[in-house]
Design a protein around this motif. Structure first.
Motif, mmCIF file in Angstrom:
data_model
loop_
_atom_site.group_PDB
_atom_site.id
_atom_site.type_symbol
_atom_site.label_atom_id
_atom_site.label_comp_id
_atom_site.label_asym_id
_atom_site.label_seq_id
_atom_site.Cartn_x
_atom_site.Cartn_y
_atom_site.Cartn_z
ATOM 1 N N LEU A 285 0.844 -1.196 0.000
ATOM 2 C CA LEU A 285 0.000 0.000 0.000
ATOM 3 C C LEU A 285 0.873 1.238 0.000
ATOM 4 O O LEU A 285 1.949 1.268 0.586
ATOM 5 N N SER A 286 0.368 2.270 -0.681
ATOM 6 C CA SER A 286 1.088 3.539 -0.739
ATOM 7 C C SER A 286 0.897 4.327 0.548
ATOM 8 O O SER A 286 1.849 4.887 1.097
ATOM 9 N N HIS A 287 -0.356 4.399 1.002
ATOM 10 C CA HIS A 287 -0.646 5.092 2.261
ATOM 11 C C HIS A 287 -1.870 4.454 2.888
ATOM 12 O O HIS A 287 -2.561 3.653 2.252
ATOM 13 N N PHE A 288 -2.132 4.828 4.123
ATOM 14 C CA PHE A 288 -3.148 4.108 4.894
ATOM 15 C C PHE A 288 -4.505 4.796 4.766
ATOM 16 O O PHE A 288 -4.809 5.765 5.473
ATOM 17 N N GLU A 289 -5.307 4.297 3.846
ATOM 18 C CA GLU A 289 -6.670 4.777 3.626
ATOM 19 C C GLU A 289 -7.489 3.588 3.171
ATOM 20 O O GLU A 289 -6.942 2.619 2.631
ATOM 21 N N ALA A 290 -8.794 3.687 3.336
ATOM 22 C CA ALA A 290 -9.647 2.548 2.984
ATOM 23 C C ALA A 290 -9.516 2.174 1.512
ATOM 24 O O ALA A 290 -9.529 0.992 1.161
ATOM 25 N N ASP A 291 -9.388 3.169 0.627
ATOM 26 C CA ASP A 291 -9.321 2.801 -0.796
ATOM 27 C C ASP A 291 -7.948 2.266 -1.176
ATOM 28 O O ASP A 291 -7.764 1.701 -2.256
ATOM 29 N N GLU A 292 -6.956 2.416 -0.310
ATOM 30 C CA GLU A 292 -5.638 1.823 -0.542
ATOM 31 C C GLU A 292 -5.545 0.417 0.046
ATOM 32 O O GLU A 292 -4.917 -0.464 -0.536
ATOM 33 N N CYS B 47 4.841 -1.777 3.233
ATOM 34 C CA CYS B 47 4.527 -0.347 3.340
ATOM 35 C C CYS B 47 5.761 0.384 3.855
ATOM 36 O O CYS B 47 6.803 -0.223 4.091
ATOM 37 N N SER B 48 5.621 1.691 4.053
ATOM 38 C CA SER B 48 6.738 2.475 4.602
ATOM 39 C C SER B 48 6.935 2.161 6.081
ATOM 40 O O SER B 48 6.054 1.603 6.747
ATOM 41 N N LYS B 49 8.062 2.572 6.595
ATOM 42 C CA LYS B 49 8.328 2.379 8.030
ATOM 43 C C LYS B 49 7.345 3.197 8.867
ATOM 44 O O LYS B 49 6.892 2.738 9.925
ATOM 45 N N VAL B 50 7.004 4.397 8.397
ATOM 46 C CA VAL B 50 6.042 5.212 9.140
ATOM 47 C C VAL B 50 4.669 4.548 9.138
ATOM 48 O O VAL B 50 3.991 4.480 10.169
ATOM 49 N N ALA B 51 4.245 4.032 7.986
ATOM 50 C CA ALA B 51 2.929 3.365 7.918
ATOM 51 C C ALA B 51 2.883 2.172 8.863
ATOM 52 O O ALA B 51 1.891 1.961 9.567
ATOM 53 N N ALA B 52 3.972 1.396 8.902
ATOM 54 C CA ALA B 52 4.011 0.240 9.803
ATOM 55 C C ALA B 52 3.893 0.697 11.254
ATOM 56 O O ALA B 52 3.163 0.105 12.049
ATOM 57 N N MET B 53 4.597 1.784 11.574
ATOM 58 C CA MET B 53 4.638 2.258 12.961
ATOM 59 C C MET B 53 3.299 2.852 13.409
ATOM 60 O O MET B 53 2.827 2.561 14.505
ATOM 61 N N VAL B 54 2.680 3.677 12.558
ATOM 62 C CA VAL B 54 1.508 4.418 13.040
ATOM 63 C C VAL B 54 0.186 3.693 12.802
ATOM 64 O O VAL B 54 -0.801 4.015 13.462
ATOM 65 N N SER B 55 0.142 2.738 11.866
ATOM 66 C CA SER B 55 -1.150 2.106 11.571
ATOM 67 C C SER B 55 -1.060 0.604 11.315
ATOM 68 O O SER B 55 -1.778 -0.179 11.933
#
Ligand SMILES: [Fe+2]
Ligand SMILES: [Fe+2]
Length: 193
Positions: free
Chosen positions: A23-30, A48-56
């Motif tokens: 996924l590119s970013h954390f949203e329902a359509d992604e 996903c990115s390291k930030v995406a893994a950490m925050v969501s």
């Protein structure tokens, strides 16, 4: 849309063989169906990115993510993908994009989102005007300060195919089209970026 997308993916590769659900970013359509994908592909993990893994993602997903740092590469059989961090382009701190090196395909998420049904899977016609007509009234890009540098970060990969998430994929000089988008976003800028 999970059943429809699953059927489409299954026409290319058995979904049970998938190893990464990216996924590119954390949203329902992604990634709203992320856990459904993890269920039908038992050997898969989120990518996903390291930030995406950490925050969501590591909280929400049923299995821990394979988190990619900017510039990290991942060999996928006879293809290879590189992760490109792009925080807040077009939106989301955690945002990034995958670039497939061998076919020079940029999976460009919400960049170049086009209205309509995207009747052509792949086009060489202009998609910038259509996507700008969609972006401007909706105003869904972050009003961030690093747009110019991030566009250049993606353009430096010289993609030949822009695999749009919304609308037709596009074939051509991807670096030039990305820079043209950047000029629309940042205003008229003199070269070089
Ligand atoms: Fe989005
Ligand atoms: Fe989207």
């Amino acid at each position: 849309m999970f059943p429809l997308v699953r059927e489409a993916v299954d026409s290319v590769i058995p979904v049970s063989q998938l190893r990464f659900i990216a996924l590119s970013h954390f949203e329902a359509d992604e990634c709203g169906s992320l856990n459904e994908w993890l269920a039908v592909a038992p050997h898969s993990v989120p990518l996903c990115s390291k930030v995406a893994a950490m925050v969501s993602v590591n909280d929400v997903a049923d299995r821990p993510a394979h988190a990619m740092a900017d510039g990290a590469e991942l060999l996928l059989g006879n293809r290879s993908v590189k992760w490109l961090d792009a925080p807040h382009l077009p939106h989301g701190w955690e945002t990034g994009f995958l670039m497939e090196s061998r076919t020079r395909t940029l999976f460009c998420g919400d960049l170049f989102t086009q209205g309509g049904t995207g009747a052509a899977a792949l086009t060489t016609e202009d998609i910038l005007d259509n996507s700008e007509a969609f972006r401007k009234p909706m105003d869904y890009f972050s009003h961030s300060t690093n747009t110019r540098q991030l566009i250049e970060h993606l353009a430096a990969e010289s993609p030949l195919t822009l695999a749009c998430m919304h609308g037709s994929a596009w074939s051509g000089d991807g670096a030039a089209l990305l820079r043209a988008l950047g000029e629309r976003l940042v205003g008229n800028v003199s070269q070089p970026w």
